[in-house]
Structures are given as C-alpha cells and as structure tokens.
Scaffold this active site. Structure first.
Site, PDB file in Angstrom:
ATOM      1  N   CYS A  96     122.036 -48.265  45.259  1.00 40.69           N
ATOM      2  CA  CYS A  96     122.247 -48.026  46.633  1.00 40.69           C
ATOM      3  C   CYS A  96     120.936 -47.334  47.392  1.00 40.69           C
ATOM      4  CB  CYS A  96     123.350 -47.098  46.908  1.00 40.69           C
ATOM      5  SG  CYS A  96     123.271 -45.446  46.100  1.00 40.69           S
ATOM      6  N   CYS A  99     119.645 -44.319  45.305  1.00 40.36           N
ATOM      7  CA  CYS A  99     118.840 -44.673  44.302  1.00 40.36           C
ATOM      8  C   CYS A  99     117.324 -44.723  44.662  1.00 40.36           C
ATOM      9  CB  CYS A  99     119.309 -45.785  43.711  1.00 40.36           C
ATOM     10  SG  CYS A  99     120.951 -45.589  42.831  1.00 40.36           S
ATOM     11  N   ASP A 507      89.914 -61.999  70.163  1.00 38.21           N
ATOM     12  CA  ASP A 507      88.374 -62.515  70.328  1.00 38.21           C
ATOM     13  C   ASP A 507      88.356 -63.918  70.606  1.00 38.21           C
ATOM     14  OD1 ASP A 507      85.849 -62.320  68.904  1.00 38.21           O
ATOM     15  OD2 ASP A 507      86.809 -63.970  67.386  1.00 38.21           O
ATOM     16  N   ASP A 721      88.870 -63.153  63.834  1.00 34.62           N
ATOM     17  CA  ASP A 721      88.737 -64.130  62.630  1.00 34.62           C
ATOM     18  C   ASP A 721      87.594 -63.876  62.072  1.00 34.62           C
ATOM     19  OD1 ASP A 721      87.153 -65.357  64.527  1.00 34.62           O
ATOM     20  OD2 ASP A 721      87.292 -67.227  63.232  1.00 34.62           O
ATOM     21  N   ASP A 725      84.948 -58.494  63.276  1.00 39.76           N
ATOM     22  CA  ASP A 725      86.154 -58.346  63.934  1.00 39.76           C
ATOM     23  C   ASP A 725      86.742 -57.139  63.223  1.00 39.76           C
ATOM     24  OD1 ASP A 725      85.952 -60.022  66.146  1.00 39.76           O
ATOM     25  OD2 ASP A 725      86.899 -61.592  64.989  1.00 39.76           O
TER      26      ASP A 725
END
Length: 826
Positions: A96, A99, A507, A721, A725
């Site tokens: 559960c 735990c 970008d 990308d 960046d």
C-alpha cells in the site's frame, strides 16, 4: 576479545572503534556510519528495535556474509555518476501507499543517501547515495530492516512479480468470496434465530461451522494483511493493513469469546472485512498493470538477437545471429524486411520505410536511406537495411524512454506531499481514535458488543487507501498516455507544473521552423553569370562549410554538374560567412577570367562584404531587402570584389505550427517567438503566425526573457531544440525539447517531444491540466470520504461490514476516476 558494534553486531579491531554516549549510556561502533544509523533509529523513537532484533527474518539488517550470493548481481546494477552511486531495486512486500512512504522515509534519512523514490505501481525503488558516506550494503540493509526484501531489478522480475501478485490476490479473493458467501447463509440463520428462537444444539453447530469458514478467510485470504501488520509491529509501526487486521481480528476474537459464553457472534464481520478489501486490492493491482502497460510494451520492443555482419573465409560479409548484449558500437547489422531493428544506428546500405509508431507515436512509416538514423525497437518495412550501430544498452533511445517514463511515474507532484504527510500519522491516530470511541461507548453504558462493533467500524472505515492512491494512479495513467502520443514526460511534478502554464515561449529555428533551411531563390546580379553557374560555384565553396545556409546551397546544387573549380584557402568567418579562392574556372563565363587565374570568392552577409570593401550597389541592396522582408536569409556571392549573385535561404515553417499555436490559444495560453536570428527574419515568421517576436536573443538573453516573465507571476513553458536553448529550458517552469534536439537539450528539458510535432506542446498542457484536475478530484474525495465516514462510524451508524464496503468503494472510485483519463484524453 575484539569489540562488537552495538549496531551491526560485527566484531572489529579495537583501534577502529568509535565511542559515543547516547541517552546517558556509552556505546561502541565499528564506524561512523553505524553510529549515525544508531542515532537515527533512536531519534525516530525506534530504540526498541535493538532489544528485539534477530539476524534471521525479514526485519533483520543485512549482514555482509549473508549477501555474498546476491551482492554481485546488485553491484552490476549500480550506476556511478557525478551525483553519486545509484541503483534500482525491486522491493518485495509493498502492499500500500504506507509501504512506499515508509521505505522512502527510512532511505532518505539514511546517512549518505541523497535521493530515494519508490514506484507504487512497479515496486521499483531508485536510490542514490554518496559512496564516501554510504555503501550498497547500507542501502539494502535499510530496506530489509524495514521488513521488505530487495531484489535485483529487471523488467522480467517486475513483470513476473506483478503477475504473481495478481494471481495470488485472485486465488485469495476467490477463496474468501466462496467461503464468505457460504458463511453468510449460516450467519443469516443465526441472526434469525436470535430474534425468533433456535435450538441450542443447532445454534452451536452453526456457530462452529461459521468459525470453520471464517478461519481460512482470516488466516489464508488475509495472510498479506497479517504479514504486513506483523512486520510493522516488530518495529512499532502501523500501516493500512494494520487497520484491516485489527478490525477483522477484533470481530473474530470477540465472536469466539461470545460463542463460548453463549452470546451473539459476528463471524460475518470478521470474514467480510478482508474479503471486501481484497476486492479493492485486486482491482487496484489490475489497474496498476494496465496503467504501466506503456512501459511494458516499450520494454518488450528490444529484440534479444541481431544479425551481425562478419567477414567469412571468402572475404564476403555474412550475417551471424548473436545476442544483442554482445553488440558493440561500430558493428554492422543486417535487418531483413519485417524485422525489429535491434539497436540505434545509422543506415549504411539499403532503403526502406520504418514503422516508429510505438517509440515516437508517428503513425506514418518513415523513409530510410543511407545516412538516416534508425531507432532500436522500431519495425523495418519492405526493404533490407545494413545498419551501423551507434548506441547500445542503456544509452539507446528506447532504454532512455523506458527509464524516463518509469522515473516520471515515481516523481511526485507537490500535491502528493500533503497525502504523504497525512498517511504517515493517519494510521496510529485512527487506532487511538477507535480506542477512544470504544471507551466512550462503554462509559455511556452501551453493551460491549455494540461498543466493540463501533470501534471496529472506525478502524475499518479510516483506512486511507484512497488517499495513498489519489496521485500515483493518475500520474501513471497520464504518463502512459503521453508516451503513446510520442510525448516523454520526465516526472509527475512536471505534469503539475505544465498544468499551470500561462505563457509558452517557442524557439524559432528547429522548433517553429523545420530547422532544415532550403534555397528559395538565386538572383543573378552579374549579367555574365548564369543562375546554374552561380549556384554551382557557391556550392563548390560551401561544400567545406558546416553552416546551415551553406548546407542548403549544397543540397540545392546536387542535381547540377559540379563546377570545374579547385577551392583553396577556404576560411570560415564566424557570424559573417566564408572566404576562399578558386582556380581552373574554364567553364565559368566571365570576360576577365582565364584558366590560370585564382579568383577570390566571398559568400556571406553585408558585414562580410564591408570587411572586404565590396560595394553592394543600390539595386542589389533593394532586391536583398525585399527577400529579407519575407523572412529569408540572403547570402551575397562576390567574385573578384564585385557582387555576382544573391542566394536567399529560408527555414520553412512547420506545417503543423499554425494549428499548434491555435490549440495553445484555445487553452488560454499566451505564445511568443524567441530567436537569435535578425529582427526582420524573426518578425516575418512571427507575423505569419500572429505571435509576438523576440529577436536577436543570445542563450543568456533567452534565459532572461523567461526569468522576466516569471518575475511577473507567469508560469512559463519554453520549447527549443538547440544547445543554445539549454539555459532557457532549465530556467523555465517546464522545458520541452524537440525530439531531434541535441542530447544536452533533451537532458535539460522536463519533457521531450519524441515525435517531432509542435502540436504536442499543446497536448502536454491539455493532458497535464486534465490530470491535475483528476488528482484534485481524487484528493478531495479521499479527504471528504474520511471527513464524513469517520464521524458516522464513531456515532455507531455504520456496521463494520458497511464500513469495509465503503472503504473498498472509496479506493475503487479513485482508481476508476484515474483510469477515466484514458477516455477523456483518447
């Protein structure tokens, strides 16, 4: 005699002893680590552990001599990095959310451990520690000391464990359901006899039959609850299973006592409580398995064998089947039609189409030719390929996606911290409250059976399973859905932050545009020079350049005959262009050229022309500005100090970009374009898309743009990308990297668009908002349920059986509400 460590009980040389006084008593330890753990255990109020511990049993710490058989398997799985050593282990015994909370708390408080997360769905624990302060044995011992069994992690181990858990729960549930249904017949007869009268012998027979039906339910079907409770009691800790055992056990013991003294029995209560909880556990286990199926599907994609090409006796390359584990970067593999591509690599021979849908979410097959990259686990189409391997093992794209998805299912939103804190104190508080309820009803003069049933109802109804499930199940479902769409989310906390985004900064190059500039137009300025000659000459020079403008020119000239020139003295001028000299221009039609001449060539921007004193001319300047106003980049070709041609290059806007921005606006998000390109070029692209333009931004300035908006209270998502960046991706509340971005970019990002589709940015925001709404609904329901149900139970208005049903129903509601995300986002 050698001294013995008060913590680990191992003998050690006297010269290494560490002595310290704790709570007025002198203690001796073999090292500072044992002393630290000893002090931590006492600080947590668990000092009784040292009075009752044994080397045997699941609660015992791990002795080095007891790990000799297993340690090599664990050590092979340890990853050594800059942030410390890290391992992933399967934690057996998790039942559960309590735990999970217990393991994470104990591991996090272990000296030297810097990070600990346990995946509730997969039972996978990821632990990071400082090797100078802790060791692998310490980490494993900490898990075992809590009553759980660590095992070396593997996908097959996890899958087998999940199947075994579901099968075990089903058998126990079936047993409990069958026996409880029979028990209810006898209990109904007994209840009727209490009101209408019943023969003493018949009553006694039915009570003994009821007891016989109840005991297997309690001790066999309820065995997982009993084991978890026993483990917790050894360490004076209580969990959700404790509530089930105490409630059901109290009803059983009291019923046996009543049976012996001739009173009313409640064996049905003792049997139905574990039965109803088992129903919830089984549905929960099934839901966890379905929620994790995205990871399982990805993990199954990796083939076990590959056809490695090796030279035979005749000098020919022959394919030989070898295990994938033996493949190394640089090996060449043969991939036949319809076969899974074994590992990441580059096509060196052949042509085909590859189905990448299960990895990237891209529904259409992708054409592959020599030079194209392929991803391990994708399906080859109708052509045969020869692939040179570039990445193996955990470095492959597929392994990275699986790892990131599993880490996302472990990482917790801040809203889960509230639930974790509640779970940590809820169970003992409810036991105290139940005892208080029992005493209160007895003090009021209520019959013992009613007071006891009321206390049992409080214990059973209070089980906070729904609270523990509120966030994990929703996060698992949403990250699985995201993966199916080609969107890799790196954490549950990312889902929470993305759901609150108000501004998206995009970008330009490679994100809003294709990132692959193409030659749009060649404008001849020197009448003696034809278009094809100008393009061929420029391509001959730019073939030595790595700049994207140069690559576009070279690509456009592929269909033309190569210029009969020899390039010498090539030099790239950063931010300006290229300079070179060419010889043997016999095929180049200029009046002043001779084959022996060495002509100076310039290809670049206005600054390059100015540096070399080349006059542009009003007409050429006007034509160039007209091209730039359309968002195109102009490269000026100058020969012998005079402008001969203009070459305009444009990075084409993605086809899906307008739709992506429209979707973001429909979500109420403001969008802006950020680029290091010129104001004219950036402005032209932004105007075409109808968004704000921020041009000529360096990597540091991009980060500052994000920071300025955050300072105004905005929640910013940045998508990019390139390496430039990375600072902005890190600064943003959520950083999203395009799937074909650099490794640095994707490492800095919180989410990766594996399918190179800008519309996934809007999908990320939409999915995150919906997931966050479901999490809030779950948490609200869990708190609301307990706030209403506990007072009703204390007031004696809920029978324990009704309480057990309500508790199981609350967990089922949370699970089904989370699974509902599949339909809402499908």
């Amino acid at each position: 005699m050698k001294p013995v460590c008060d913590h680990c009980l191992l003998e050690f040389p006297e010269r290494e002893e560490v002595r310290v006084e704790i709570a007025g008593r002198a203690h001796v330890f073999c090292c500072g680590g044992c002393r630290g753990v000893f002090e931590l255990v006492h600080a947590e109020g668990l000092g009784a552990y040292y009075d009752t511990r044994r080397w045997e049993g699941p609660g015992a710490p791990v002795r080095p001599d007891g790990l000799e058989a297993d340690l090599p398997a664990f050590r092979e799985a340890v990853r050594h990095g800059e942030e410390g050593d890290e391992i992933e282990v399967y934690v057996d015994g998790i039942r559960c959310a309590s735990c999970v909370w217990l393991n994470e708390r104990l591991l996090s408080r272990t000296p030297g451990v810097t990070f600990a997360r346990v995946n509730y769905a997969t039972h996978r624990a990821r632990v990071r520690w400082d090797p100078a302060r802790a060791g692998l044995e310490t980490v494993l011992g900490r898990i075992r000391a809590a009553g759980y069994l660590p095992k070396p992690w593997s996908d097959t181990e996890q899958a087998a464990a999940q199947r075994a858990e579901a099968r075990d729960l089903l058998v126990r549930l079936g047993t409990a359901g069958f026996l409880a249904s029979q028990l209810m017949i006898y209990q109904a007869a007994l209840y009727a006899g209490y009101f209408q009268g019943i023969d003493a012998g018949t009553r006694r027979l039915m009570e003994w039959i009821s007891l016989g039906l109840t005991l297997p339910v309690f001790f066999y079907a309820g065995a997982p609850f009993l084991r978890a409770t026993a483990s917790g009691l050894r360490h004076l800790r209580f969990n959700m299973d404790s509530l089930v055992v105490f409630g059901s056990g109290a009803a059983l013991v009291y019923s046996v006592f009543q049976m012996l003294r001739g009173g009313e029995v409640y064996f049905d209560t003792a049997a139905m409580i574990p039965t109803l909880v088992l129903v919830g556990r089984f549905v929960e286990a099934s839901a966890k398995g379905r929620a994790s199926e995205a990871v399982a599907r990805l993990a199954r994609l990796a083939p076990r064998e590959a056809r490695r090409l090796a030279r035979g006796a005749g000098g020919w390359e022959e394919p030989r089947s070898v295990p994938v584990a033996e493949i190394r970067p640089g090996d060449r593999l043969a991939v036949v039609p319809g076969e899974l591509i074994p590992l990441d690599g580059t096509v060196v021979d052949g042509a085909s189409e590859v189905d990448e849908s299960l990895v990237t979410g891209e529904s259409r097959p992708v054409a592959k030719a020599p030079g194209a990259a392929v991803i391990g686990g994708t399906v080859n189409g109708t052509g045969a390929l020869v692939v040179e391997v570039t990445r193996v093992g955990k470095d492959t794209v597929l392994a990275g996606i699986v790892r990131a998805v599993e880490e996302a299912q472990v990482a917790k939103p801040r809203i889960q911290a509230v639930a974790d804190r509640v779970v940590g104190v809820f169970v003992p508080a409810m036991l105290v409250l139940a005892a208080g309820t029992l005493v209160f009803w007895l003090a009021r003069g209520a019959p013992v059976d009613r007071a006891l049933m009321t206390g049992i109802s409080v214990v059973v109804i209070a089980c906070p399973c729904a609270l523990g499930l509120a966030t994990p199940i929703a996060v698992i479902v949403s990250t699985g859905l995201a993966t199916q769409r080609g969107l890799l989310v790196k954490g549950g906390d990312v889902v929470e932050r993305a759901g609150r985004v108000t501004v998206v900064l995009l970008d330009k190059t490679g994100t809003v545009t294709r990132g692959r500039p193409v030659l749009r137009e060649v404008v001849v300025v020197d009448p003696a020079l034809g278009r094809e000659a100008a393009l061929a000459l420029a391509a001959a020079v730019e073939s030595r350049s790595e700049h994207h403008v140069g690559r576009a020119i070279v690509e456009a000239a592929r269909a033309l005959p190569e210029a009969a020139v020899e390039v010498e003295g090539f030099r790239a001028v950063p931010g300006r262009g290229v300079v070179a000299r060419v010889r043997e221009m016999g095929g180049w039609p200029t009046p002043t050229s001779t084959p022996a001449d060495a002509a100076s060539i310039l290809i670049g921007n206005r600054a390059l022309l100015a540096d070399h004193g080349v006059s542009l001319g009003a007409d050429a300047d006007a034509r160039a500005r007209g091209l730039e106003e359309r968002g195109e980049t102009v490269a000026f070709l100058a020969v012998r100090g005079a402008v001969a041609a203009l070459l305009s290059v444009a990075d084409v806007v993605r086809d899906e970009a307008p739709e992506a921005i429209a979707r973001l606006r429909a979500l109420g998000v403001r969008v802006a374009l950020v680029s290091g390109d010129t104001q004219i070029t950036t402005g032209a692209v932004a105007a075409a898309l109808g968004v704000e333009a921020i041009a000529e931004a360096s990597p540091v300035e991009k980060r500052a743009v994000v920071a300025r908006r955050q300072a105004k209270g905005r929640r910013v998502l940045f998508a990019g990308d390139g390496i430039n960046d990375a600072p902005a991706l890190t600064q943003a509340d959520v950083g999203a990297a395009m799937g074909r971005g650099t490794d640095v970019t994707m490492e800095s990002a919180d989410a990766v668009l594996v399918r190179d589709d800008l519309r996934l940015v809007a999908e990320l925001v939409r999915l995150s908002r919906r997931t966050l709404a479901v999490i809030r609904q779950n948490v609200f329901w869990a708190f609301f349920y307990n706030a209403i149900a506990i007072p009703l139970a204390m007031a004696g208005l809920l029978h324990p059986i009704v309480a057990a049903g309500a508790m199981a129903a609350s967990s089922l509601f949370v699970v089904l509400n989370s699974v509902r995300l599949r339909g809402a986002l499908g």
